[in-house]
Design an enzyme around this catalytic site. Structure first.
Site, mmCIF file in Angstrom:
data_model
loop_
_atom_site.group_PDB
_atom_site.id
_atom_site.type_symbol
_atom_site.label_atom_id
_atom_site.label_comp_id
_atom_site.label_asym_id
_atom_site.label_seq_id
_atom_site.Cartn_x
_atom_site.Cartn_y
_atom_site.Cartn_z
ATOM 1 N N ILE A 11 -49.960 0.764 12.912
ATOM 2 C CA ILE A 11 -49.537 0.483 11.540
ATOM 3 C C ILE A 11 -49.293 1.868 10.947
ATOM 4 O O ILE A 11 -50.137 2.753 11.049
ATOM 5 C CB ILE A 11 -50.588 -0.341 10.761
ATOM 6 C CG1 ILE A 11 -50.161 -0.543 9.319
ATOM 7 C CG2 ILE A 11 -51.967 0.273 10.812
ATOM 8 C CD1 ILE A 11 -51.062 -1.563 8.574
ATOM 9 N N SER A 12 -48.124 2.080 10.381
ATOM 10 C CA SER A 12 -47.732 3.418 9.940
ATOM 11 C C SER A 12 -48.633 3.938 8.824
ATOM 12 O O SER A 12 -49.268 3.163 8.094
ATOM 13 C CB SER A 12 -46.297 3.411 9.427
ATOM 14 O OG SER A 12 -45.430 3.109 10.473
#
Lengths: 788, 230
Positions: free
Chosen positions: B79-80
């Site tokens: 997840i960025s």
């Protein structure tokens, strides 16, 4: 018993060096090569720790040597055999990829240090114990030790072709098991027999049911295996690594493709080496003359010429060869060192051998020995998509040095050119360093204005440079502009260029990058190299680290600009070596001081012991690293060269050690020996490179003979100071022997990391000078020494 | 029995406290990591304040969900970093009524942020396990205008094209031609280049009068630092 002891020591030493090479391979497959380097460096400190432990337990172990020695050997075998199962525990939930992001992974790192440390500790304790107990025969025992180590390195080259990496620890564990069995005594049959049964069971179980190698989920193969219809078609093991042929319906590869491309990307298969992307399998017989690389910046050389004779260096799976073929090249030479990969390519892809010739050779060595002229020489792409964060920083890249570029220039025909592509990076490093190397090459060899010979175009992701032997003409400029317009690329460098055309299709946030490029083109580029925050001065054969950009003197500034903890994201490779060096230096310091608690801090010959065994440890390792560096290029096959050099050095050193057995040692003898070593090292530092370059195209057997001539005498002499020193200690200070063994072990390990740092910062020649200094200093101290 | 009852009461009564703690963390994330780094697009800031990021990460990592870095979500995916999600969202300039395509759903967080602003979000995930999880999550959180499709994102969604914006979260070394085709004239596409754990740059692709242009947005992680030091 004597013969059996020598054979046992030889077998044990073989297993230790073989195990080290296997661990390197396994960790490179499972995790990453830089992580493997760090873990193994720390694990090798087991040699130093063995001296520390022997200082405390040596007397007791010597009293019970009949049981202790075979038990130590059996324990080494056991620890080698169970390591694969223990590593499953280590890597459960641990990933070195996340090391700098999530501090909880440090625990995993420390656990892996501890587990991998054990076999080296136990094996080194067995050797150290033998040296303690039989110090009068140290020369011949040390010979057995070094001869066995040398043989171990050679055996592994064969083993890597024959056994899967997961099986190798079990195969190798048989060596210390055999060593232990050789030293069995009947009266301890029950205890030793039981231990043997357990070890044998573990080995056989492992051979029958080898554990799977856990692979980091972030490796490109792990991620590719998640693609639809993904499968491994074939696996080929080799000393170059584990090559896997992979296929998936969703696999496509078209680096930096133009946004105007509308066709298909017809790639379904690719090779991976040790879980890392190696290259796509492409069709060499496509009747359609268009190729998707016609829509990449890599097409630039074909825009302004129709080269017939093409040389492709580090050709990988032949993507550029296929492209050159589609552009009508009639003779393509593709040089690729990885034989296993080329073999697999040949099995799966029909290659038109009348036009493409694959040669398994180190590209730089090939350049040095080849005399042909080419219309086009293509170099491999620098860095990878998205950057590699400096993982390759410490790879010796002899293809990207100023000397290599000079050789490339000389191999170009009168109207020839060279081409190289780099990925964009930020902050700008590889593009600037590549341009700097090209500019220096043109300035030196053409004696002309570099601007007239250089052109570059830029896409959204890649930059391709060309350097031409003849001046770039107005017609060429028009062709490049027209090509850029149809492909949405921008000219970056042309003899005549307009500012507005440099970022028309691919805009930048500001003009900083363009200004930096222009500064490299000016006469003041030397001042720019010094002022820039990254190392962008062209690499040389003495410092062949093209992908090493981090400057130690700017680390503080980097932290200031990019934030605390961000430096690993810029360049992890060099940082790993620095961190490793600090870790092992601190650990070595503790391991060297600790035995003094047992043997006392004063009296005897402590200072002389420390300086003698640390000095010869540093000197030996520095020379070994320099030899590997020089001969890798000379032989053109890194793995075989390393095997020949390592084995040659160890065997000749062993012979030197054996020779000492016949001498009575005196100060004059020692001083004379050291002076001879220093003279030979200095000779190597000044003349080895030129002598090797002069015979680079000689037949293999001549090269081997010459190598022996260079390696042999120096190694022979360098094998003497260690047994000399131990025998001197044995006369009056027997209790210092384990400490001396530990010091030598610690400094040998510390020296490998230190040599790399010195080579990166000041060049390989200085590594040799420091080796000579280490021996010289040891000599001076020896002259003043009072060994009693 | 008393212990079980006590435990139950602790959970019930601590729930609002935990929930409030996440609210505060989210607010701090928007203030310190996103707004402070120059994100001014109000709909993006509002969306980042609203979407509960901790529900998009593995349970054991929830306490660190609002930290200033990417997080692993399994299968080699991440997840960025919150700032990257915000920056990518701002770059495509989403508006109500827009139709947005995302390539690489991952946990579904980027799609959820976009869904707070636009009317239609299509997100494609190639890893079936991740796709199923994202689908379930979207249902649970009530994002009924987000459609999660498990497929090869290379081909985009020709049936739903053209798109006002395309967000590619799983970058490849080339930009798939079908995606360029499916971008509306005047539309924007954003692509991160590089591993989330290393220095990432962003490529903004714009289609203007049929012509495609790109902008290289330098190293995302360091944007505020490098810009100020240039």
């Amino acid at each position: 018993m004597d013969k059996r002891l020598y054979i046992a020591i030889g077998l044990l030493s073989s297993s230790i060096i073989a195990f080290q090479l296997v661990l390197m391979q396994i960790l490179s497959i499972s995790q990453w090569s830089h992580f493997a380097y760090m873990v193994i460096s720390v694990a090798m400190l087991g040699f130093g720790a063995s001296g520390t432990l022997l200082s405390f337990t040596g007397k007791w172990l010597t009293r019970h040597i009949a049981v202790a020695l075979p038990m130590l050997m059996l324990s080494t075998a056991l620890s080698m055999a169970v390591i694969m199962y223990l590593s499953e525990l280590v890597f459960a939930g641990f990933d070195s990829y996340l090391l700098f992001l999530d501090r909880s992974h440090i625990l995993g790192l420390v656990t892996s240090y501890m587990i991998l440390f054990i076999p080296f500790l136990l094996g080194a304790m067995a050797i150290g114990l033998v040296y303690m107990h039989h110090v009068s025969r140290i020369g011949s025992l040390y010979f057995a030790d070094l001869f066995g180590s040398g043989l171990g390195g050679l055996i592994m080259v064969f083993m890597f072709w024959q056994f899967k990496p997961a099986l190798l620890p079990f195969v190798i564990a048989m060596l210390p098991l055999t060593a232990g069995l050789l030293l069995f005594q009947r009266k301890y049959m029950f205890g030793l027999g039981s231990a043997t049964t357990i070890v044998l069971f573990c080995i056989l179980y492992g051979l029958a049911y080898p554990p799977a190698l856990p692979m980091s989920q972030y490796k490109s193969l792990s991620r590719s295996l998640l693609l639809p219809e993904a499968k491994i078609v074939e696996t080929q093991i080799s000393p170059y690594g584990e090559i896997k042929l992979f296929s998936s319906s969703s696999l496509r590869f078209a680096p930096g493709l133009s946004l105007n491309y509308t066709g298909d990307i017809p790639i379904r298969k690719a090779l991976f080496n040790n879980g890392n992307w190696y290259g796509p399998l492409v069709d060499f017989n496509n009747p359609d003359s268009t190729h998707f690389l016609d829509y990449a910046t890599q097409a630039l050389p074909f825009v302004i010429s129709q080269p017939q004779k093409v040389l492709i260096l580090d050709a990988g799976t032949g993507l550029y060869a296929a492209h050159a073929l589609s552009r009508g090249a009639s003779s393509i030479t593709a040089v690729e060192p990885n034989k296993a990969a080329t073999d697999m390519l040949n099995r799966y892809v029909p290659i038109p051998k009348d036009r493409i010739r694959f040669i398994n050779h180190h590209s730089r060595s090939y350049l040095m020995s080849d005399t042909s002229q080419y219309d086009l020489i293509i170099l491999p792409v620098i860095e990878s998509f998205g950057g590699s964060s400096g993982i390759n920083a410490l790879n010796e890249q002899y293809l990207f040095t100023t000397e290599a570029f000079g050789e490339i220039w000389n191999r170009l025909s009168a109207n020839g050119m060279m081409a190289v592509t780099v990925w964009h990076d930020h902050p700008a490093r590889n593009s600037l360093k590549m341009l700097a190397t090209l500019v220096e090459m043109v300035a030196k060899y053409s004696q002309d204005d570099p601007e007239l010979h250089l052109a570059a175009i830029r896409g959204w992701g890649t930059i391709t440079f060309i350097a031409t032997k003849e001046n770039i003409t107005e017609k060429n400029i028009a062709q490049i502009r027209a090509f850029c317009k149809t492909r949405n690329f921008d000219p970056l460098l042309l003899p005549v260029i307009r500012p507005d055309e440099r970022s028309y299709f691919n805009q930048l946030q500001d003009n900083t990058f363009l200004e930096l490029i222009d500064r490299v083109m000016t006469e003041e580029r030397e001042a720019f190299y010094s002022a820039y925050d990254f190392q962008i001065r062209p690499a040389s054969d003495d410092k062949p680290y093209f992908s090493q950009y981090l400057r130690l003197d700017r680390m503080g500034k980097m932290r200031e600009i990019f934030g605390q903890g961000s430096v690993p994201f810029l360049e992890v490779g060099y940082l790993i070596v620095l961190v490793t060096f600090i870790q092992i230096a601190l650990a070595a310091l503790i391991l060297i001081i600790l035995p003094l608690l047992a043997i006392g801090f004063k009296g005897g010959s402590r200072w002389y012991t420390l300086i003698h065994f640390s000095g010869i440890g540093i000197g030996f390792m520095f020379v070994e690293i320099m030899f590997i560096q020089q001969f890798t290029l000379y032989f053109g096959h890194p793995i075989y060269a390393a095997a020949v050099v390592l084995s040659g050095m160890l065997i000749f050193s062993g012979a030197g050690a054996l020779f000492t057995q016949k001498f009575v040692i005196g100060k004059a003898c020692m001083a004379g020996l050291m002076v001879a070593i220093v003279i030979l090292i200095l000779f190597m530092a000044f003349f080895l490179t030129s002598h090797l370059n002069a015979s680079i195209s000689a037949p293999l057997f001549v090269k081997i003979l010459l190598s022996i001539l260079f390696i042999g005498p120096l190694s022979f002499l360098m094998g003497m100071p260690f047994p000399f020193g131990l025998r001197l200690l044995g006369k009056h200070n027997n209790h210092l022997i384990p400490w001396a063994w530990g010091i030598n072990g610690c400094f040998s390990v510390v020296s490998t990391a230190l040599a790399t740092i010195i080579a990166v910062e000041t060049g390989f020649r200085n590594v040799m000078f420091i080796a000579a200094l280490a021996y010289l200093f040891t000599m001076v101290v020896n002259l003043r020494a009072k060994w009693n | 029995m008393r212990k079980i009852l006590l435990g139950f009461l602790v959970i019930v009564f601590s729930f609002p406290v935990i929930s409030q703690r996440y609210d505060r963390m989210r607010e701090a994330m928007v203030r310190n990591q996103i707004a402070a780094r120059g994100i001014k697009h109000q709909p993006t800031l509002d969306a980042m304040r609203k979407v509960e990021r901790h529900l998009f990460v593995p349970q054991r990592s929830q306490a660190r969900a609002y930290d200033d870095h990417p997080m692993p979500i399994g299968y080699g995916q991440t997840i960025s970093q919150p700032y990257i999600v915000a920056y990518m969202t701002q770059l495509v300039d989403p508006e109500p009524g827009d139709r947005v395509l995302e390539i690489g759903a991952g946990s579904g967080y980027q799609a959820a942020v976009l869904a707070e602003i636009v009317d239609e979000v299509y997100t494609i995930e190639i890893v079936p396990q991740l796709g199923e999880q994202a689908k379930q999550r979207m249902n649970d959180l009530g994002y009924d205008h987000v459609e999660v499709i498990i497929a090869d994102g290379y081909h985009g969604l020709p049936d739903k094209a053209p798109f006002d914006a395309i967000v590619v979260t799983a970058a490849a070394e080339h930009i798939p031609p079908p995606l360029i085709e499916q971008l509306k004239d005047g539309g924007k596409m954003v692509i991160p280049v590089g591993s989330p754990f290393m220095v990432q740059t962003l490529i903004l692709v714009e289609k203007i009068d049929g012509q495609v242009k790109t902008t290289n947005l330098m190293a995302v992680r360091f944007v505020p630092f490098t810009r100020s030091n240039n």
